[in-house]
Design a protein around this motif. Structure first.
Motif, PDB file in Angstrom:
ATOM      1  N   ARG A  19       7.306   2.811  12.234  1.00  8.74           N
ATOM      2  CA  ARG A  19       7.820   2.263  13.500  1.00  8.74           C
ATOM      3  C   ARG A  19       6.898   2.564  14.672  1.00  8.74           C
ATOM      4  N   ASP A  20       6.181   3.706  14.605  1.00  8.53           N
ATOM      5  CA  ASP A  20       5.278   4.049  15.704  1.00  8.53           C
ATOM      6  C   ASP A  20       3.918   3.381  15.565  1.00  8.53           C
ATOM      7  N   GLY A  21       3.770   2.502  14.562  1.00 13.98           N
ATOM      8  CA  GLY A  21       2.533   1.767  14.379  1.00 13.98           C
ATOM      9  C   GLY A  21       1.519   2.448  13.480  1.00 13.98           C
ATOM     10  N   TYR A  22       1.846   3.613  12.946  1.00 13.55           N
ATOM     11  CA  TYR A  22       0.900   4.389  12.137  1.00 13.55           C
ATOM     12  C   TYR A  22       1.005   3.980  10.668  1.00 13.55           C
ATOM     13  N   LEU A  23      -0.141   3.920   9.997  1.00 18.49           N
ATOM     14  CA  LEU A  23      -0.183   3.597   8.576  1.00 18.49           C
ATOM     15  C   LEU A  23      -1.018   4.640   7.852  1.00 18.49           C
ATOM     16  N   ASP A  24      -0.402   5.348   6.915  1.00 18.46           N
ATOM     17  CA  ASP A  24      -1.070   6.379   6.126  1.00 18.46           C
ATOM     18  C   ASP A  24      -1.538   5.746   4.813  1.00 18.46           C
ATOM     19  N   ALA A  25      -2.836   5.742   4.575  1.00 15.44           N
ATOM     20  CA  ALA A  25      -3.391   5.077   3.397  1.00 15.44           C
ATOM     21  C   ALA A  25      -2.888   5.690   2.104  1.00 15.44           C
TER      22      ALA A  25
END
Length: 303
Positions: A19-25
């Motif tokens: 939701r905060d725009g972060y993407l963990d690979a």
């Protein structure tokens, strides 16, 4: 592995953005593998999304990479959330039908066929049902939405609109019977029932997967299930409860999706929910502003 559903790589990646725009690979690759995708498949799509400006890499490489979403990339895959909010509000009895039918008629010449077809598609998209050629009906107060679209297409002068508290088709006047004639409710119900069946199977093995295959397997199932919900609700005209069969499967599907979120959170997976699931399953009709108009709820469908 998520069963029997084809998930586009782009949809999976954007659906895993938090939701905060972060993407963990690392999390992304775990879910992708659970959905039967290869690392190369995901890596190539990530590069495309970065080159398009939808994602920005902010650290790390490979499985240790981190990204942030730019712009409104999530809207490319999320079903229109205002529409889903409206569904939950109806389920909670917060959007009662006023008993009135809205009729929309138009007649556009053949030389403006493109505008005619686009306006027809717009009516269908918002759940209006065809009565006869050029005449459509809806129980929702969507006049402003339709007029705005007709103005955009330059055909507003052909538009005729009226409201009535009585509608008769072939001698049928009972509202529920009319709804069954006008809208393909049996087909919509089958979509919801199929979703519910898959959801129950996945929930039944969630405990086993957490202990055995691990949270990535569950996250893959969660993502696939949520995508199926999005597909199930898309053709739903969201008729008022007063027009639907008893124990309508759409209500049961939305309620069970919200229940599933609570169950999975109890297994310690709350921080692993893909955004697509977190958005949809967390919606509570009672939490939406009480003054939300039908047109606001429905206009979100256009995205």
């Amino acid at each position: 592995m998520a069963e029997d559903i084809s998930i586009p790589t782009r949809t999976l990646i954007l659906g895993c953005v938090r939701r905060d725009g972060y993407l963990d690979a690392a999390e992304l690759y775990g879910v992708a593998e659970a959905c039967g995708m290869t690392e190369m498949q995901v890596r190539l799509c990530l590069r495309r999304l970065v080159s398009e400006g939808a994602l920005e890499q902010v650290g790390g490489r490979g499985r240790r990479a981190a990204f942030v979403a730019r712009g409104d990339s999530a809207s490319q895959i999320l079903p229109e959330l205002e529409y889903v909010h409206f569904a939950y509000r109806q389920d909670a009895g917060l959007e009662p039908w006023d008993g009135r039918w809205r009729l929309v008629g138009f007649s556009v010449s053949e030389d403006r066929r493109a505008a005619r077809d686009e306006f027809r598609d717009h009516l269908l998209y918002f759940g209006a049902a065809p009565v006869h050629g050029g005449l459509y009906v809806s129980p929702h107060a969507l006049g402003e939405v339709f007029v705005t679209e007709a103005e955009r297409l330059g055909i507003v002068e052909t538009l005729a609109m009226m409201e009535s508290d009585r509608l008769s088709l072939g001698g049928v006047t009972d509202p529920r019977e009319l709804a069954g004639i006008l809208w393909p409710l049996a087909s919509v119900a089958r979509g919801y029932e199929d979703f519910l069946g898959r959801l129950e199977r996945r929930l039944g093995r969630a405990n086993v997967d957490v202990e055995g295959s691990g949270p990535d397997a569950v996250a893959g199932d969660v993502f696939a299930t949520t995508l199926e919900f999005a597909r199930a609700i898309e053709p739903d005209p969201l008729l008022p409860p007063e027009l639907l069969p008893e124990r309508w499967s759409g209500v049961r599907a939305r309620r069970r999706l919200a229940d599933a979120r609570g169950m999975l959170a109890g297994l310690g997976l709350g921080d692993r929910f893909p955004t697509l699931f977190d958005w949809l399953a967390a919606i509570d009709g009672g939490s939406v502003d009480g003054g939300a108009a039908v047109t606001a709820g429905a206009s979100g469908r256009r995205g």
